[in-house]
Design a protein around this motif. Structure first.
Motif, PDB file in Angstrom:
ATOM      1  N   PHE A  37      -0.463   3.380   3.755  1.00  0.00           N
ATOM      2  CA  PHE A  37       0.042   4.260   2.712  1.00  0.00           C
ATOM      3  C   PHE A  37       0.721   4.862   2.881  1.00  0.00           C
ATOM      4  CE2 PHE A  37      -3.907   1.662   0.518  1.00  0.00           C
ATOM      5  CZ  PHE A  37      -3.047   2.155  -1.022  1.00  0.00           C
ATOM      6  N   GLY A  38       1.404   4.971   4.484  1.00  0.00           N
ATOM      7  CA  GLY A  38       2.211   5.674   5.052  1.00  0.00           C
ATOM      8  C   GLY A  38       3.078   6.096   4.085  1.00  0.00           C
ATOM      9  N   MET A  39       3.571   7.418   4.211  1.00  0.00           N
ATOM     10  CA  MET A  39       5.484   7.434   3.406  1.00  0.00           C
ATOM     11  C   MET A  39       6.296   8.297   4.811  1.00  0.00           C
ATOM     12  SD  MET A  39       4.090   8.995  -0.157  1.00  0.00           S
ATOM     13  CE  MET A  39       2.316  10.353   0.663  1.00  0.00           C
ATOM     14  N   ASP A  40       7.839   7.400   4.571  1.00  0.00           N
ATOM     15  CA  ASP A  40       8.424   7.403   5.604  1.00  0.00           C
ATOM     16  C   ASP A  40       9.179   8.580   5.717  1.00  0.00           C
ATOM     17  OD1 ASP A  40       6.892   6.884   7.608  1.00  0.00           O
ATOM     18  OD2 ASP A  40       7.723   4.882   7.900  1.00  0.00           O
ATOM     19  N   LEU A 127       3.969  10.485   6.406  1.00  0.00           N
ATOM     20  CA  LEU A 127       2.484  11.182   5.728  1.00  0.00           C
ATOM     21  C   LEU A 127       2.283   9.947   4.646  1.00  0.00           C
ATOM     22  CD1 LEU A 127       0.415  13.410   5.050  1.00  0.00           C
ATOM     23  CD2 LEU A 127       2.768  13.893   3.198  1.00  0.00           C
ATOM     24  N   ALA A 128       0.941  10.077   4.765  1.00  0.00           N
ATOM     25  CA  ALA A 128       0.176   9.058   4.283  1.00  0.00           C
ATOM     26  C   ALA A 128      -0.746  10.095   2.960  1.00  0.00           C
ATOM     27  CB  ALA A 128      -1.289   8.460   4.988  1.00  0.00           C
ATOM     28  N   LEU A 129      -1.539   9.610   2.270  1.00  0.00           N
ATOM     29  CA  LEU A 129      -2.061   9.900   1.516  1.00  0.00           C
ATOM     30  C   LEU A 129      -3.424   9.219   1.311  1.00  0.00           C
ATOM     31  CD1 LEU A 129       0.009  12.512  -0.729  1.00  0.00           C
ATOM     32  CD2 LEU A 129      -1.559  13.118   1.073  1.00  0.00           C
ATOM     33  N   VAL A 130      -4.739   9.989   0.743  1.00  0.00           N
ATOM     34  CA  VAL A 130      -6.094   9.628   0.150  1.00  0.00           C
ATOM     35  C   VAL A 130      -6.838  10.108  -0.666  1.00  0.00           C
ATOM     36  CG1 VAL A 130      -7.742  10.233   2.729  1.00  0.00           C
ATOM     37  CG2 VAL A 130      -8.038   7.544   0.671  1.00  0.00           C
ATOM     38  N   THR A 140     -15.391   6.492  -1.584  1.00  0.00           N
ATOM     39  CA  THR A 140     -14.651   5.280  -1.453  1.00  0.00           C
ATOM     40  C   THR A 140     -13.402   5.211  -0.567  1.00  0.00           C
ATOM     41  OG1 THR A 140     -16.263   4.566  -2.508  1.00  0.00           O
ATOM     42  CG2 THR A 140     -14.006   3.627  -2.279  1.00  0.00           C
ATOM     43  N   TYR A 141     -12.370   5.431  -0.160  1.00  0.00           N
ATOM     44  CA  TYR A 141     -11.585   5.672   0.425  1.00  0.00           C
ATOM     45  C   TYR A 141     -10.448   5.227  -0.765  1.00  0.00           C
ATOM     46  CZ  TYR A 141     -12.857   9.470   4.416  1.00  0.00           C
ATOM     47  OH  TYR A 141     -13.356   9.790   4.506  1.00  0.00           O
ATOM     48  N   GLN A 142      -9.496   5.700  -1.109  1.00  0.00           N
ATOM     49  CA  GLN A 142      -8.646   4.995  -1.672  1.00  0.00           C
ATOM     50  C   GLN A 142      -7.486   5.391  -1.432  1.00  0.00           C
ATOM     51  OE1 GLN A 142      -8.626   2.656  -4.165  1.00  0.00           O
ATOM     52  NE2 GLN A 142      -6.302   2.601  -4.350  1.00  0.00           N
ATOM     53  N   GLY A 143      -6.339   4.851  -1.165  1.00  0.00           N
ATOM     54  CA  GLY A 143      -5.120   5.217  -0.239  1.00  0.00           C
ATOM     55  C   GLY A 143      -4.045   5.394  -2.367  1.00  0.00           C
TER      56      GLY A 143
END
Length: 174
Positions: A37-40, A127-130, A140-143
């Motif tokens: 779920f990375g955002m560059d 930057l990645a968000l969860v 439970t980790y959800q991107g």
């Protein structure tokens, strides 16, 4: 489970140059949410990076230039929102303020460091968000994909409220 709102601002109120790829594209592949779920978000070397949301630091790996590789370079900051139901991972930064350590509170808009260069890669913040459904540590980790929001608000001081339903559905940008 009950929904919650979180205010977001862009990590680049100035200095953003371009989007370089979002979740599930290019090298952003499973199994780890912080990669998938990375955002560059492109910015020049030395551009200041600011916290996108209120949080506390849960893991910090300082920048060690001698350990940099083509994919893993710069400092790494893992943070969670005050309610422990939202998390973020920032990497490819340096010059992290010395007071920023595990357990530190960070306010939205606080300085996290600056973009570091690692040739031949274009300079950027990863930057990645969860969303953590049920809360950390056992939720439970959800991107989360807010790439379009960050592209649309780059180089501004716009604050966006995002609603997380805590049911696995995509967040709503208000």
């Amino acid at each position: 489970m009950s929904s919650f709102d979180l205010d977001f601002s862009n990590p680049f109120p100035s200095g953003f140059t371009s989007g370089l790829g979002g979740p599930n594209s290019g090298g952003h592949q499973p199994p780890n949410w912080y990669i998938q779920f990375g955002m560059d978000l492109g910015a020049g070397e030395g551009t200041q990076i600011f916290a996108a949301f209120d949080a506390h630091v849960t893991k910090y790996m300082p920048h060690d230039p001698s350990a940099d590789t083509a994919k893993v370079y710069g400092a790494q900051l893992f943070m969670r929102a005050p309610n422990d139901m939202m998390g973020g991972f920032y990497t490819h930064l340096t010059d992290v303020p010395p007071e920023l350590t595990v357990g530190s509170s960070v306010g939205r808009g606080d300085l996290l460091g600056t973009v570091v260069r690692h040739d031949p890669t274009d300079t950027h913040l990863h930057l990645a968000l969860v969303e953590i459904i049920g809360g950390a540590p056992n939720g439970t980790y959800q991107g989360v994909d807010l790439y379009k929001l960050f592209l649309d608000t780059a180089n501004t001081d716009i604050i966006s409220t995002v609603t997380f339903e805590q049911d696995g559905s995509p967040p709503l940008v208000n």
